[in-house]
Scaffold this motif. Structure first.
Motif, mmCIF file in Angstrom:
data_model
loop_
_atom_site.group_PDB
_atom_site.id
_atom_site.type_symbol
_atom_site.label_atom_id
_atom_site.label_comp_id
_atom_site.label_asym_id
_atom_site.label_seq_id
_atom_site.Cartn_x
_atom_site.Cartn_y
_atom_site.Cartn_z
ATOM 1 N N SER A 13 0.804 -1.218 0.000
ATOM 2 C CA SER A 13 0.000 0.000 0.000
ATOM 3 C C SER A 13 0.836 1.268 0.000
ATOM 4 C CB SER A 13 -0.933 0.015 1.213
ATOM 5 O OG SER A 13 -1.825 -1.072 1.157
ATOM 6 N N TYR A 14 1.979 1.241 0.678
ATOM 7 C CA TYR A 14 2.784 2.456 0.872
ATOM 8 C C TYR A 14 4.224 2.315 0.361
ATOM 9 C CZ TYR A 14 -0.973 3.207 4.295
ATOM 10 O OH TYR A 14 -2.186 3.323 4.924
ATOM 11 N N PHE A 15 4.451 1.443 -0.621
ATOM 12 C CA PHE A 15 5.809 1.222 -1.137
ATOM 13 C C PHE A 15 6.774 0.921 -0.003
ATOM 14 C CE2 PHE A 15 4.208 3.304 -4.932
ATOM 15 C CZ PHE A 15 4.885 2.660 -5.953
ATOM 16 N N VAL A 19 7.671 5.951 0.463
ATOM 17 C CA VAL A 19 7.181 7.270 0.040
ATOM 18 C C VAL A 19 7.061 8.211 1.237
ATOM 19 C CG1 VAL A 19 6.075 6.562 -2.119
ATOM 20 C CG2 VAL A 19 4.798 6.394 0.027
ATOM 21 N N ALA A 58 2.263 11.234 1.524
ATOM 22 C CA ALA A 58 2.710 9.878 1.188
ATOM 23 C C ALA A 58 1.564 9.067 0.588
ATOM 24 C CB ALA A 58 3.273 9.182 2.421
ATOM 25 N N SER A 62 1.693 7.598 -3.145
ATOM 26 C CA SER A 62 1.445 6.169 -3.373
ATOM 27 C C SER A 62 0.379 5.982 -4.450
ATOM 28 C CB SER A 62 0.994 5.474 -2.086
ATOM 29 O OG SER A 62 2.014 5.472 -1.138
ATOM 30 N N LYS A 63 -0.698 6.730 -4.338
ATOM 31 C CA LYS A 63 -1.787 6.627 -5.325
ATOM 32 C C LYS A 63 -1.320 7.073 -6.701
ATOM 33 C CE LYS A 63 -5.490 6.920 -1.997
ATOM 34 N NZ LYS A 63 -6.725 7.532 -1.567
ATOM 35 N N ARG A 67 -0.426 2.683 -6.320
ATOM 36 C CA ARG A 67 -0.588 1.865 -5.124
ATOM 37 C C ARG A 67 -1.805 2.383 -4.375
ATOM 38 N NH1 ARG A 67 4.244 -1.020 -3.513
ATOM 39 N NH2 ARG A 67 5.173 -1.657 -5.483
ATOM 40 N N GLY A 69 -2.332 3.443 -1.336
ATOM 41 C CA GLY A 69 -2.142 4.615 -0.485
ATOM 42 C C GLY A 69 -2.866 4.513 0.849
ATOM 43 N N TYR A 125 6.368 -3.173 8.115
ATOM 44 C CA TYR A 125 6.557 -3.452 6.694
ATOM 45 C C TYR A 125 7.342 -4.729 6.401
ATOM 46 C CZ TYR A 125 4.968 1.348 6.264
ATOM 47 O OH TYR A 125 4.235 2.509 6.349
ATOM 48 N N ILE A 170 11.890 2.106 -1.566
ATOM 49 C CA ILE A 170 10.950 2.085 -2.694
ATOM 50 C C ILE A 170 11.393 1.046 -3.711
ATOM 51 C CG2 ILE A 170 10.104 3.412 -4.675
ATOM 52 C CD1 ILE A 170 10.136 5.895 -2.738
ATOM 53 N N SER A 173 10.631 -2.364 -2.438
ATOM 54 C CA SER A 173 9.195 -2.605 -2.517
ATOM 55 C C SER A 173 8.787 -2.989 -3.934
ATOM 56 C CB SER A 173 8.419 -1.367 -2.063
ATOM 57 O OG SER A 173 7.037 -1.588 -2.157
#
Length: 181
Positions: A13-15, A19, A58, A62-63, A67, A69, A125, A170, A173
């Protein structure tokens, strides 16, 4: 949701949180620039108020990069992410208070507090690089105090460290997603 699935959901969702680390690094650098151009007090406020925008920015970033986000609503690690934010509030209180006595220690204290928070991100993560990032920031903050670094040095160390690590996170990910497909 199983633990590994919860970590994968957060990471996707958030790399991997990269990010957020990138946005944070840019805010640290901006706060350092504010100190150079204006004053130490405005610089501290820039970090404080800029920090409020790390998560929303962030999420948008992400979006933008396709992703979600945001994590799954039933992901139990979402609570840990929110709870670990308390570390920041305690750290900010300490840093602002100590800055009244020794302004040069504001950023070193913030480096150490942010470093401690990043240690938790390995659990969020599933990326051990957060242990290294947290340790580098903690050690940098300690060195800034021990060596009597100028006020702005800590801001730029924090910013540069986070930006470099964010690119690695990143990239990791992206590789995890490619390996999963």
């Amino acid at each position: 949701m199983k633990f590994e699935a919860a970590q994968e959901n957060m990471s996707f969702s958030y790399f991997g949180g990269g990010v957020g680390v990138l946005v944070s690094g840019l805010i640290w650098c901006a706060a350092g620039l504010v100190a150079l151009v204006h004053s130490n007090q405005l610089s501290m406020l820039a970090l404080f108020f800029g920090g409020m925008f790390i998560h929303p920015l962030a999420m948008l970033l992400s979006k933008y990069f396709k992703r979600p986000g945001n994590h799954h609503p039933e992901n139990p690690l979402g609570k840990l992410a929110l709870e670990s934010t308390i570390i920041l509030f305690v750290g900010l209180f300490l840093a602002f208070y100590v800055a009244k006595l020794q302004v040069e220690w504001f950023y070193p204290i913030m480096l150490m507090i942010i470093g401690v928070r990043y240690l938790v991100f390995n659990t969020l993560y599933g990326l051990k690089i957060y242990w290294l990032l947290g340790s580098v920031l903690i050690f940098s903050g300690m060195l800034c105090i021990l060596l009597g670094a100028n006020f702005t040095i800590g801001a730029f160390i924090g910013g540069a460290t986070e930006i470099v690590f964010s690119l690695v996170i990143i990239n990791q990910s992206k590789c995890l997603v490619l390996n999963a497909t």
